[in-house]
Design a protein around this motif. Structure first.
Motif, PDB file in Angstrom:
ATOM      1  N   SER A 107       0.821  -1.212   0.000  1.00  0.00           N
ATOM      2  CA  SER A 107       0.000   0.000   0.000  1.00  0.00           C
ATOM      3  C   SER A 107       0.856   1.264   0.000  1.00  0.00           C
ATOM      4  CB  SER A 107      -0.967   0.006   1.181  1.00  0.00           C
ATOM      5  OG  SER A 107      -0.247  -0.068   2.388  1.00  0.00           O
ATOM      6  N   THR A 108       1.986   1.276   0.709  1.00  0.00           N
ATOM      7  CA  THR A 108       2.782   2.505   0.720  1.00  0.00           C
ATOM      8  C   THR A 108       3.737   2.601  -0.470  1.00  0.00           C
ATOM      9  OG1 THR A 108       4.444   1.498   2.157  1.00  0.00           O
ATOM     10  CG2 THR A 108       2.708   2.734   3.239  1.00  0.00           C
ATOM     11  N   GLU A 109       4.362   1.496  -0.830  1.00  0.00           N
ATOM     12  CA  GLU A 109       5.344   1.560  -1.917  1.00  0.00           C
ATOM     13  C   GLU A 109       4.687   1.440  -3.286  1.00  0.00           C
ATOM     14  OE1 GLU A 109       8.852   1.539  -1.427  1.00  0.00           O
ATOM     15  OE2 GLU A 109       8.757   1.536   0.771  1.00  0.00           O
ATOM     16  N   ALA A 110       3.717   0.529  -3.389  1.00  0.00           N
ATOM     17  CA  ALA A 110       3.110   0.293  -4.698  1.00  0.00           C
ATOM     18  C   ALA A 110       1.763   0.991  -4.850  1.00  0.00           C
ATOM     19  CB  ALA A 110       2.941  -1.214  -4.926  1.00  0.00           C
ATOM     20  N   GLY A 111       1.268   1.549  -3.755  1.00  0.00           N
ATOM     21  CA  GLY A 111       0.013   2.284  -3.823  1.00  0.00           C
ATOM     22  C   GLY A 111      -1.210   1.429  -4.108  1.00  0.00           C
ATOM     23  N   LEU A 112      -1.126   0.147  -3.798  1.00  0.00           N
ATOM     24  CA  LEU A 112      -2.289  -0.712  -4.043  1.00  0.00           C
ATOM     25  C   LEU A 112      -3.372  -0.448  -2.999  1.00  0.00           C
ATOM     26  CD1 LEU A 112      -0.746  -4.202  -4.894  1.00  0.00           C
ATOM     27  CD2 LEU A 112      -1.669  -2.475  -6.448  1.00  0.00           C
ATOM     28  N   PRO A 113      -4.628  -0.591  -3.390  1.00  0.00           N
ATOM     29  CA  PRO A 113      -5.708  -0.379  -2.419  1.00  0.00           C
ATOM     30  C   PRO A 113      -5.782  -1.536  -1.414  1.00  0.00           C
ATOM     31  CG  PRO A 113      -6.612  -1.120  -4.499  1.00  0.00           C
ATOM     32  CD  PRO A 113      -5.148  -0.893  -4.725  1.00  0.00           C
ATOM     33  N   PHE A 114      -6.362  -1.234  -0.274  1.00  0.00           N
ATOM     34  CA  PHE A 114      -6.520  -2.218   0.796  1.00  0.00           C
ATOM     35  C   PHE A 114      -7.136  -3.521   0.301  1.00  0.00           C
ATOM     36  CE2 PHE A 114      -9.585  -3.993   3.869  1.00  0.00           C
ATOM     37  CZ  PHE A 114      -8.699  -4.449   4.823  1.00  0.00           C
ATOM     38  N   TRP A 115      -8.115  -3.393  -0.590  1.00  0.00           N
ATOM     39  CA  TRP A 115      -8.869  -4.580  -1.020  1.00  0.00           C
ATOM     40  C   TRP A 115      -8.013  -5.553  -1.822  1.00  0.00           C
ATOM     41  CZ3 TRP A 115     -12.732  -4.330   2.019  1.00  0.00           C
ATOM     42  CH2 TRP A 115     -13.215  -3.078   2.401  1.00  0.00           C
ATOM     43  N   LEU A 116      -6.889  -5.078  -2.328  1.00  0.00           N
ATOM     44  CA  LEU A 116      -5.936  -5.998  -2.966  1.00  0.00           C
ATOM     45  C   LEU A 116      -4.862  -6.437  -1.973  1.00  0.00           C
ATOM     46  CD1 LEU A 116      -5.414  -4.426  -6.511  1.00  0.00           C
ATOM     47  CD2 LEU A 116      -6.635  -6.514  -5.895  1.00  0.00           C
ATOM     48  N   CYS A 117      -4.520  -5.516  -1.053  1.00  0.00           N
ATOM     49  CA  CYS A 117      -3.488  -5.841  -0.070  1.00  0.00           C
ATOM     50  C   CYS A 117      -3.953  -6.972   0.843  1.00  0.00           C
ATOM     51  CB  CYS A 117      -3.162  -4.617   0.798  1.00  0.00           C
ATOM     52  SG  CYS A 117      -2.358  -3.325  -0.121  1.00  0.00           S
ATOM     53  N   LEU A 118      -5.225  -6.945   1.188  1.00  0.00           N
ATOM     54  CA  LEU A 118      -5.758  -7.931   2.140  1.00  0.00           C
ATOM     55  C   LEU A 118      -5.594  -9.371   1.628  1.00  0.00           C
ATOM     56  CD1 LEU A 118      -7.513  -8.039   4.908  1.00  0.00           C
ATOM     57  CD2 LEU A 118      -9.376  -8.557   3.342  1.00  0.00           C
ATOM     58  N   PRO A 119      -6.117  -9.681   0.429  1.00  0.00           N
ATOM     59  CA  PRO A 119      -5.892 -11.059  -0.047  1.00  0.00           C
ATOM     60  C   PRO A 119      -4.418 -11.353  -0.281  1.00  0.00           C
ATOM     61  CG  PRO A 119      -7.013  -9.746  -1.725  1.00  0.00           C
ATOM     62  CD  PRO A 119      -7.010  -8.939  -0.473  1.00  0.00           C
ATOM     63  N   ALA A 120      -3.650 -10.356  -0.720  1.00  0.00           N
ATOM     64  CA  ALA A 120      -2.216 -10.588  -0.939  1.00  0.00           C
ATOM     65  C   ALA A 120      -1.542 -10.975   0.367  1.00  0.00           C
ATOM     66  CB  ALA A 120      -1.572  -9.326  -1.520  1.00  0.00           C
ATOM     67  N   ALA A 121      -1.930 -10.303   1.449  1.00  0.00           N
ATOM     68  CA  ALA A 121      -1.358 -10.614   2.762  1.00  0.00           C
ATOM     69  C   ALA A 121      -1.655 -12.064   3.129  1.00  0.00           C
ATOM     70  CB  ALA A 121      -1.924  -9.678   3.821  1.00  0.00           C
ATOM     71  N   GLY A 122      -2.900 -12.484   2.866  1.00  0.00           N
ATOM     72  CA  GLY A 122      -3.264 -13.871   3.152  1.00  0.00           C
ATOM     73  C   GLY A 122      -2.458 -14.855   2.320  1.00  0.00           C
ATOM     74  N   ILE A 123      -2.258 -14.508   1.045  1.00  0.00           N
ATOM     75  CA  ILE A 123      -1.528 -15.417   0.152  1.00  0.00           C
ATOM     76  C   ILE A 123      -0.059 -15.521   0.573  1.00  0.00           C
ATOM     77  CG2 ILE A 123      -0.686 -15.703  -2.217  1.00  0.00           C
ATOM     78  CD1 ILE A 123      -3.419 -14.447  -3.103  1.00  0.00           C
ATOM     79  N   VAL A 124       0.551 -14.383   0.867  1.00  0.00           N
ATOM     80  CA  VAL A 124       1.970 -14.399   1.258  1.00  0.00           C
ATOM     81  C   VAL A 124       2.143 -15.199   2.551  1.00  0.00           C
ATOM     82  CG1 VAL A 124       3.878 -12.991   2.125  1.00  0.00           C
ATOM     83  CG2 VAL A 124       2.615 -12.279   0.084  1.00  0.00           C
ATOM     84  N   ALA A 125       1.304 -14.912   3.553  1.00  0.00           N
ATOM     85  CA  ALA A 125       1.430 -15.619   4.829  1.00  0.00           C
ATOM     86  C   ALA A 125       1.154 -17.108   4.647  1.00  0.00           C
ATOM     87  CB  ALA A 125       0.474 -15.022   5.863  1.00  0.00           C
ATOM     88  N   GLY A 126       0.155 -17.424   3.824  1.00  0.00           N
ATOM     89  CA  GLY A 126      -0.180 -18.825   3.586  1.00  0.00           C
ATOM     90  C   GLY A 126       0.935 -19.571   2.868  1.00  0.00           C
ATOM     91  N   THR A 127       1.558 -18.899   1.900  1.00  0.00           N
ATOM     92  CA  THR A 127       2.669 -19.527   1.177  1.00  0.00           C
ATOM     93  C   THR A 127       3.832 -19.788   2.129  1.00  0.00           C
ATOM     94  OG1 THR A 127       1.986 -18.236  -0.737  1.00  0.00           O
ATOM     95  CG2 THR A 127       4.113 -19.334  -0.878  1.00  0.00           C
ATOM     96  N   ALA A 128       4.106 -18.801   2.980  1.00  0.00           N
ATOM     97  CA  ALA A 128       5.183 -18.988   3.957  1.00  0.00           C
ATOM     98  C   ALA A 128       4.844 -20.159   4.881  1.00  0.00           C
ATOM     99  CB  ALA A 128       5.385 -17.708   4.763  1.00  0.00           C
ATOM    100  N   ALA A 129       3.579 -20.243   5.301  1.00  0.00           N
ATOM    101  CA  ALA A 129       3.166 -21.332   6.194  1.00  0.00           C
ATOM    102  C   ALA A 129       3.353 -22.680   5.497  1.00  0.00           C
ATOM    103  CB  ALA A 129       1.712 -21.147   6.616  1.00  0.00           C
ATOM    104  N   LEU A 130       3.053 -22.696   4.201  1.00  0.00           N
ATOM    105  CA  LEU A 130       3.229 -23.943   3.443  1.00  0.00           C
ATOM    106  C   LEU A 130       4.698 -24.361   3.427  1.00  0.00           C
ATOM    107  CD1 LEU A 130       1.854 -26.070   1.605  1.00  0.00           C
ATOM    108  CD2 LEU A 130       2.394 -24.590  -0.329  1.00  0.00           C
ATOM    109  N   ALA A 131       5.573 -23.380   3.161  1.00  0.00           N
ATOM    110  CA  ALA A 131       7.001 -23.693   3.087  1.00  0.00           C
ATOM    111  C   ALA A 131       7.543 -24.124   4.451  1.00  0.00           C
ATOM    112  CB  ALA A 131       7.764 -22.473   2.571  1.00  0.00           C
ATOM    113  N   VAL A 132       7.194 -23.350   5.475  1.00  0.00           N
ATOM    114  CA  VAL A 132       7.698 -23.656   6.817  1.00  0.00           C
ATOM    115  C   VAL A 132       7.099 -24.974   7.324  1.00  0.00           C
ATOM    116  CG1 VAL A 132       7.725 -22.905   9.224  1.00  0.00           C
ATOM    117  CG2 VAL A 132       8.089 -21.259   7.392  1.00  0.00           C
ATOM    118  N   GLY A 133       5.795 -25.105   7.136  1.00  0.00           N
ATOM    119  CA  GLY A 133       5.110 -26.301   7.635  1.00  0.00           C
ATOM    120  C   GLY A 133       5.604 -27.570   6.964  1.00  0.00           C
ATOM    121  N   ALA A 134       5.868 -27.484   5.653  1.00  0.00           N
ATOM    122  CA  ALA A 134       6.289 -28.675   4.921  1.00  0.00           C
ATOM    123  C   ALA A 134       7.586 -29.235   5.498  1.00  0.00           C
ATOM    124  CB  ALA A 134       6.467 -28.346   3.440  1.00  0.00           C
TER     125      ALA A 134
END
Lengths: 328, 259
Positions: free
Chosen positions: A72-99
């Motif tokens: 949102s600050t660097e790329a100026g994306l709206p919250f409604w895109l940041c929110l799912p992106a946050a979920g995807i990034v955290a979920g991907t990290a969880a997949l990598a760490v959990g695996a």
């Protein structure tokens, strides 16, 4: 009254509450309670349903918060895109760490999960060029909802944020409920209750733990995004152990492996923490004691209180039942 | 083709040769008992067959398919399901929930249709429930359907374990001392249940058991282990007469013991 109804009732109460409460400070407390309820619900998927103690949950919260902050600050994306992106990034990290880490059992998993979050925090702290290090990201814009040039909701106001938080909490609870009710949740429960027997009937503990871990990661990331946009500032402390600890306390005090538990826990722990602000130094000590007491006298959490008062159903065969080796 | 073929399976724990070069076959629809003194390696052999331990050498085949070294959950999915020597149920849950958890694999639909509660997933769950009720009737626990498992008496728990295993729809059922702790009446009920499973459902059973009445009355064949090695194999009558078995395991001949 079933657990689901209580949850729905609480959400409905929360929905009408702003009509009676105008106090900005109370509104702030409630919004933070929604945030903590989301966070502890996400942790509960792992701690409560799979029975693995993850001490690195703040990592996923932090990843979500930072994703939102950077986008949102660097790329100026709206919250409604940041929110799912946050979920995807955290979920991907969880997949990598959990695996990797979920192949470890018990203590090893606990330690590695904690180490992961701490390492991540140090990396962020020291990435001054890339992630602004300890400076963090200030001035994260509030979401806005406009349609065809008309602003429908302006989240600069607390009331709108309140409803955003409530909606996200409801969505989080719905996801958790669906997970718990699915056969996948059932399998996870089998693993928690009796790992060896679960394996003997063909349930793969690793697969179940991983799915719950990723689901928990996604939900924590979404909570982190909400946190970032509400407080407008994200620094390395969102990756800190204290968030994990708070969420863990809420899950344990509220009731592990239930839908209502983390909700109650977030309300009780969050509000108590706030009330104890005047005795700041003793706050965490008091909480430590409360946690010990909760584990000793209320191991199934606050939710178990309401079942406890009900008389035990008459036993089918009282004499035989006494012989049972599993009777506790 | 045999239901289960164990070929030269060995396992060593440190200085202890727990199982040594054991070879045995279990035919389809047979009830085979594995007997031997304490520490003979019976439970270790069970662990090796079902993936809870990995053999140092040798192969395990289920209807010709090599299942050596697979994980326990993979072995169970191949249709070989075990019970445990120490009572093992989902203690905090009602009896019917125990069975529902055990039927899990068949209830499971593709993740998304399941999470969103689609019709196909619900139908599957309903069918599984019906089958679970049928199994409760079969083992005689129907009236304890909603009783928490930890409230059951010991004998009922042993039956519940078998019911749990049956919910996985095994081709081969491995029972580790199912009669341990049962009184004689319960032991007879168990014998009858095992016969019904073999004759009615065509189930193959491999049994570790110390209760000689049960072993001798229900088994088609008996295999004897001592110090991790197979020392005898045959019909119950043959094994009873085998001098090596008498010496190693029974100590005194049957006639004298009965007298």
């Amino acid at each position: 009254m079933t657990e689901n109804r209580i949850v729905l009732l609480l959400l409905a109460l929360a929905a009408v509450l702003p009509a009676f409460v105008g106090d900005q400070y109370v509104m702030h407390l409630l919004i933070m309670t929604f945030f903590y309820a989301m966070l502890s619900t996400s942790l509960n998927l792992i701690v409560g349903y799979v029975g693995e103690l993850s001490l690195g949950h703040a990592a996923f919260l932090g990843l979500g918060a930072y994703t939102s902050a950077v986008l949102s600050t660097e790329a100026g994306l709206p919250f409604w895109l940041c929110l799912p992106a946050a979920g995807i990034v955290a979920g991907t990290a969880a997949l990598a760490v959990g695996a990797i880490t979920l192949r470890l059992e018990g203590h090893f998993f606990v330690l590695i999960s904690l180490a992961f979050a701490e390492v991540l925090r140090y990396v962020v702290m020291n990435s001054v060029e890339l992630l602004r290090g300890p400076l963090g990201y200030p001035n994260i814009p509030a979401p806005s909802l406009s349609f065809g040039g008309t602003v429908l909701a302006d989240f600069a106001s607390k009331a709108h944020f309140y409803y955003l938080g409530l909606a996200l909490l409801a969505a989080t609870l719905y996801a958790a409920w669906r997970f718990a009710r699915s056969s996948f949740g059932l399998g996870a429960l089998a693993v928690r209750e009796n790992r060896r027997l679960a394996r003997a009937v063909g349930i793969d503990p690793f697969r179940h733990a991983l799915v719950a871990f990723v689901a928990g990661g996604v939900l924590a990331g979404i909570a982190g995004s909400f946190y970032a946009h509400y407080l407008t500032f994200v620094g390395p402390e969102v990756l800190g152990f204290s968030f994990t600890l708070s969420a863990l306390m809420m899950v344990v005090i509220g009731g592990r492996g239930t839908l209502l538990g983390p909700l109650l826990g977030a309300a009780v722990v969050g509000i108590t923490l706030e009330l104890l602000r005047s005795v700041n130094e003793a706050r965490l000590s008091i909480f430590g004691i409360l946690l010990v007491l909760a584990v000793m006298f209320l191991p199934d959490g606050l939710v178990s209180l309401r079942w406890r008062r009900r008389p035990e159903p008459a036993e089918e065969s009282p004499t035989e039942a006494l012989d049972s080796p599993l009777r506790s | 083709m045999a239901m289960l073929e164990i070929d030269g399976v060995s396992k060593r724990y440190g200085g202890l040769q727990a199982v040594k070069d054991v070879t045995l076959r279990v035919g389809k629809g047979e009830i085979v008992s594995l007997i031997g003194p304490n520490g003979a390696g019976k439970t270790t052999l069970f662990n090796l067959i079902t993936g809870f331990a990995r053999p140092d050498s040798g192969r395990v085949r289920l209807e010709g398919e090599d299942v050596t070294g697979l994980s326990p959950e993979a072995v169970a999915r191949h249709g070989m399901v075990r019970s445990f020597q120490i009572t093992n149920v989902f203690a905090n849950m009602p009896v019917i929930e125990n069975l529902r958890l055990a039927s899990y694999l068949r209830m499971r639909s593709p993740l998304l249709s399941d999470v969103f509660g689609l019709r196909s997933a619900r139908d599957r769950a309903a069918r599984t429930m019906k089958e679970a009720n049928g199994i409760l009737d079969l083992v005689g626990l129907a009236r304890f359907r909603d009783t928490p498992a930890k409230r059951l008496a010991y004998g009922q728990l042993r039956l519940l374990e078998i019911a749990i295993a049956l919910c996985v729809r095994p081709r081969l059922l491995l029972l580790d001392e199912p009669a341990a702790g049962l009184n004689s009446r319960e032991g007879e009920k168990l014998t009858e249940l095992l016969r019904r499973l073999r004759d009615g459902r065509g189930l193959t059973v491999l049994l570790v058991e110390h209760d000689m009445d049960l072993v001798m009355s229900v088994s088609d064949r008996v295999v004897v282990l001592n110090f991790g090695e197979k020392i005898a194999e045959g019909t119950p009558a043959e094994v009873k007469e085998n001098p090596q078995v008498i010496e190693a395991y029974l100590g005194t001949p049957f006639e004298e013991e009965a007298a």
